[in-house]
Motif scaffolding. Structure first.
Motif, PDB file in Angstrom:
ATOM      1  N   THR A 139       0.828  -1.205   0.000  1.00 59.73           N
ATOM      2  CA  THR A 139       0.000   0.000   0.000  1.00 59.73           C
ATOM      3  C   THR A 139       0.862   1.254   0.000  1.00 59.73           C
ATOM      4  O   THR A 139       0.581   2.210  -0.722  1.00 59.73           O
ATOM      5  CB  THR A 139      -0.939   0.000   1.219  1.00 59.73           C
ATOM      6  OG1 THR A 139      -1.708  -1.198   1.219  1.00 59.73           O
ATOM      7  CG2 THR A 139      -1.857   1.198   1.195  1.00 59.73           C
ATOM      8  N   ILE A 191       2.343   1.844  -3.423  1.00 56.92           N
ATOM      9  CA  ILE A 191       1.378   2.282  -4.427  1.00 56.92           C
ATOM     10  C   ILE A 191       0.916   3.722  -4.177  1.00 56.92           C
ATOM     11  O   ILE A 191       0.746   4.490  -5.113  1.00 56.92           O
ATOM     12  CB  ILE A 191       0.159   1.330  -4.457  1.00 56.92           C
ATOM     13  CG1 ILE A 191       0.579  -0.032  -5.002  1.00 56.92           C
ATOM     14  CG2 ILE A 191      -0.973   1.899  -5.290  1.00 56.92           C
ATOM     15  CD1 ILE A 191      -0.492  -1.082  -4.914  1.00 56.92           C
ATOM     16  N   CYS A 192       0.735   4.094  -2.918  1.00 58.74           N
ATOM     17  CA  CYS A 192       0.147   5.393  -2.592  1.00 58.74           C
ATOM     18  C   CYS A 192       1.153   6.494  -2.293  1.00 58.74           C
ATOM     19  O   CYS A 192       0.837   7.665  -2.455  1.00 58.74           O
ATOM     20  CB  CYS A 192      -0.806   5.251  -1.420  1.00 58.74           C
ATOM     21  SG  CYS A 192      -2.254   4.260  -1.812  1.00 58.74           S
ATOM     22  N   SER A 250      -0.578  12.119 -12.094  1.00 60.67           N
ATOM     23  CA  SER A 250      -1.786  12.880 -11.793  1.00 60.67           C
ATOM     24  C   SER A 250      -2.183  13.866 -12.881  1.00 60.67           C
ATOM     25  O   SER A 250      -3.369  13.994 -13.193  1.00 60.67           O
ATOM     26  CB  SER A 250      -1.625  13.610 -10.460  1.00 60.67           C
ATOM     27  OG  SER A 250      -0.560  14.512 -10.520  1.00 60.67           O
ATOM     28  N   SER A 257      -3.891  12.112 -15.766  1.00 62.46           N
ATOM     29  CA  SER A 257      -5.149  11.527 -15.291  1.00 62.46           C
ATOM     30  C   SER A 257      -6.230  12.581 -15.164  1.00 62.46           C
ATOM     31  O   SER A 257      -7.375  12.354 -15.577  1.00 62.46           O
ATOM     32  CB  SER A 257      -4.939  10.838 -13.944  1.00 62.46           C
ATOM     33  OG  SER A 257      -4.043   9.778 -14.061  1.00 62.46           O
ATOM     34  N   ILE A 315     -11.509   6.051 -12.338  1.00 65.19           N
ATOM     35  CA  ILE A 315     -10.588   5.281 -11.493  1.00 65.19           C
ATOM     36  C   ILE A 315      -9.213   5.928 -11.474  1.00 65.19           C
ATOM     37  O   ILE A 315      -8.594   6.078 -10.411  1.00 65.19           O
ATOM     38  CB  ILE A 315     -10.522   3.814 -11.972  1.00 65.19           C
ATOM     39  CG1 ILE A 315     -11.864   3.120 -11.694  1.00 65.19           C
ATOM     40  CG2 ILE A 315      -9.381   3.060 -11.304  1.00 65.19           C
ATOM     41  CD1 ILE A 315     -12.015   1.770 -12.371  1.00 65.19           C
ATOM     42  N   TYR A 322      -7.289   7.574  -8.204  1.00 65.50           N
ATOM     43  CA  TYR A 322      -5.927   7.198  -7.809  1.00 65.50           C
ATOM     44  C   TYR A 322      -5.018   8.428  -7.795  1.00 65.50           C
ATOM     45  O   TYR A 322      -4.225   8.619  -6.871  1.00 65.50           O
ATOM     46  CB  TYR A 322      -5.377   6.131  -8.752  1.00 65.50           C
ATOM     47  CG  TYR A 322      -3.946   5.759  -8.470  1.00 65.50           C
ATOM     48  CD1 TYR A 322      -3.591   5.165  -7.274  1.00 65.50           C
ATOM     49  CD2 TYR A 322      -2.946   6.013  -9.395  1.00 65.50           C
ATOM     50  CE1 TYR A 322      -2.271   4.832  -7.004  1.00 65.50           C
ATOM     51  CE2 TYR A 322      -1.633   5.687  -9.142  1.00 65.50           C
ATOM     52  CZ  TYR A 322      -1.307   5.090  -7.939  1.00 65.50           C
ATOM     53  OH  TYR A 322      -0.004   4.776  -7.689  1.00 65.50           O
ATOM     54  N   ILE A 359      -5.638  10.407  -4.691  1.00 64.49           N
ATOM     55  CA  ILE A 359      -5.043   9.768  -3.511  1.00 64.49           C
ATOM     56  C   ILE A 359      -3.553  10.034  -3.448  1.00 64.49           C
ATOM     57  O   ILE A 359      -3.025  10.436  -2.402  1.00 64.49           O
ATOM     58  CB  ILE A 359      -5.330   8.249  -3.522  1.00 64.49           C
ATOM     59  CG1 ILE A 359      -6.805   7.997  -3.252  1.00 64.49           C
ATOM     60  CG2 ILE A 359      -4.474   7.525  -2.487  1.00 64.49           C
ATOM     61  CD1 ILE A 359      -7.237   6.565  -3.501  1.00 64.49           C
TER      62      ILE A 359
END
Length: 101
Positions: A9, A12-13, A24, A27, A50, A54, A57
């Protein structure tokens, strides 16, 4: 098992600032194109939602890193040092900076 999930986690984050911006910005741009109605394919709509979720986040988790990255200067980042070591890129950037002055 729990430690592996936590580590995954975090990987990924909690991305570095450059990776966060490189994920970002496109996206959010893709989401804007979808929301303006220029793409009317439901599958692409869901992909845009989606990806933007992401991106949101990783932007929230990396906002302090991004601020420090910009404040300390982009040219101090190892990736930018490597990029500026390429003569063509360095010449292009220095021309753009001198045009702005």
């Amino acid at each position: 098992m729990k430690e592996k999930i936590v580590r995954l986690t975090k990987r990924i984050c909690f991305l570095p600032p450059v990776a966060t911006l490189m994920i970002s910005i496109p996206s959010f741009a893709f989401l804007i194109v979808v929301l303006t109605g220029k793409i009317n394919i439901p599958a692409l709509d869901y992909i845009a939602y989606i990806l933007s979720a992401y991106a949101l986040i990783i932007c929230v988790t990396a906002i302090l890193k991004i601020i420090n990255f910009v404040r300390n200067g982009v040219s101090e980042h190892p990736f930018m040092k490597w990029l500026l070591s390429v003569p063509i890129v360095e010449k292009f950037i220095h021309e753009k900076i001198s045009e702005q002055k």
